[in-house]
Motif scaffolding. Structure first.
Motif, short mmCIF file in Angstrom:
data_model
loop_
_atom_site.label_atom_id
_atom_site.label_comp_id
_atom_site.label_asym_id
_atom_site.label_seq_id
_atom_site.Cartn_x
_atom_site.Cartn_y
_atom_site.Cartn_z
N VAL A 111 -27.04 -13.86 27.62
CA VAL A 111 -27.72 -12.59 27.38
C VAL A 111 -27.93 -11.86 28.70
O VAL A 111 -27.74 -10.63 28.79
CB VAL A 111 -29.07 -12.81 26.66
CG1 VAL A 111 -29.86 -11.51 26.58
CG2 VAL A 111 -28.82 -13.36 25.26
N PHE A 112 -28.33 -12.59 29.73
CA PHE A 112 -28.52 -11.98 31.04
C PHE A 112 -27.22 -11.34 31.52
O PHE A 112 -27.22 -10.19 31.99
CB PHE A 112 -29.01 -13.01 32.05
CG PHE A 112 -29.12 -12.45 33.45
CD1 PHE A 112 -30.29 -11.83 33.87
CD2 PHE A 112 -28.04 -12.51 34.33
CE1 PHE A 112 -30.39 -11.29 35.14
CE2 PHE A 112 -28.13 -11.96 35.60
CZ PHE A 112 -29.32 -11.36 36.00
N GLN A 113 -26.12 -12.08 31.44
CA GLN A 113 -24.83 -11.56 31.90
C GLN A 113 -24.46 -10.29 31.17
O GLN A 113 -23.96 -9.33 31.76
CB GLN A 113 -23.74 -12.62 31.69
CG GLN A 113 -23.60 -13.64 32.80
CD GLN A 113 -22.77 -13.13 33.97
OE1 GLN A 113 -22.86 -11.99 34.38
NE2 GLN A 113 -21.94 -14.02 34.51
N GLN A 114 -24.70 -10.26 29.86
CA GLN A 114 -24.38 -9.09 29.06
C GLN A 114 -25.18 -7.87 29.51
O GLN A 114 -24.62 -6.78 29.71
CB GLN A 114 -24.65 -9.38 27.59
CG GLN A 114 -24.28 -8.23 26.66
CD GLN A 114 -24.63 -8.55 25.21
OE1 GLN A 114 -25.75 -8.98 24.91
NE2 GLN A 114 -23.67 -8.37 24.31
N GLN A 115 -26.48 -8.05 29.70
CA GLN A 115 -27.34 -6.94 30.12
C GLN A 115 -27.02 -6.51 31.55
O GLN A 115 -27.00 -5.31 31.87
CB GLN A 115 -28.81 -7.34 29.99
CG GLN A 115 -29.25 -7.64 28.57
CD GLN A 115 -29.01 -6.47 27.63
OE1 GLN A 115 -29.33 -5.33 27.96
NE2 GLN A 115 -28.44 -6.75 26.47
#
Length: 219
Positions: free
Chosen positions: A193-197
């Motif tokens: 999720v962090f990578q996506q954001q």
């Protein structure tokens, strides 16, 4: 007049603030003698601070040519963004599950960020604080040190973007999605999720730089 010690750290912060406020636009020559006069200190802590800013990617330096604020470059932002996103994701994978206390601290920083409008430096400080709290459980101190240094690069671009676009504050929506992943558990899921954001935010900044910011300096 600067009175706190160590001087090099205070000088570093003051020059960085001038870059983020746009007082020293991209391309501006930074003269150590001028800064020493303005800040009321010797040239030694000035030079130490400027060399550190060069190592952090804020300034360019060449033998006999002094220092200049680095121009905004989409390739630099893309490359550093990819590296930093990977490193922060790694730190999240190495971290233990977030405690209720740390989740509340993340929310507290977000509340302060939502209440901060029109102060670019304060917004950026809170953004950095949020990331420090997010990653503070990582046991790899060398990794965290590297992340802290690299964050100066996207921070400079974000400051320029906020000034150019007339944005008064930063959205906390990406933070909220990461906090939700932390609540649900699973380090791999949180890192994903962090990578996506993170990728979404960097892509937005890259697109802005590619279009050509209206207020890049050439002095």
């Amino acid at each position: 007049m600067i009175s706190r010690t160590p001087l090099r750290d205070e000088v570093y912060r003051q020059v960085l603030d001038r870059v983020h406020r746009g007082d020293l636009p991209p391309g501006t020559r930074v003269r150590d003698a001028d800064l020493a006069t303005q800040m009321g200190v010797s040239r030694t802590p000035i030079r130490e601070a400027l060399l550190r800013l060069a190592r952090d990617g804020v300034l360019d330096t060449a033998m006999g040519r002094g220092f200049r604020v680095r121009p905004l470059d989409a390739n630099e932002l893309r490359e550093v963004g990819d590296i930093l996103g990977g490193l922060e994701s790694l730190a999240l994978r190495l971290s233990p599950a977030a405690t209720a206390e740390r989740l509340e601290r993340l929310r507290s920083v977000d509340r302060r960020l939502e209440q901060t409008r029109g102060d670019v430096t304060r917004c950026l400080d809170l953004e950095d604080e949020w990331h420090r709290v997010l990653l503070e459980g990582c046991p790899n101190a060398r990794l965290l040190e590297l992340i802290g240094s690299l964050r100066q690069v996207p921070r400079r671009y974000l400051a320029a973007y906020m000034r150019d676009a007339g944005r008064l504050s930063l959205s906390t929506l990406p933070h909220q999605k990461i906090i939700k992943a932390l609540e649900d558990g699973g380090s791999d899921s949180v890192a994903s999720v962090f990578q996506q954001q993170w990728h979404r935010g960097i892509s937005e900044l890259v697109a802005w730089v590619t279009r050509g910011p209206q207020r890049q300096g050439t002095a």
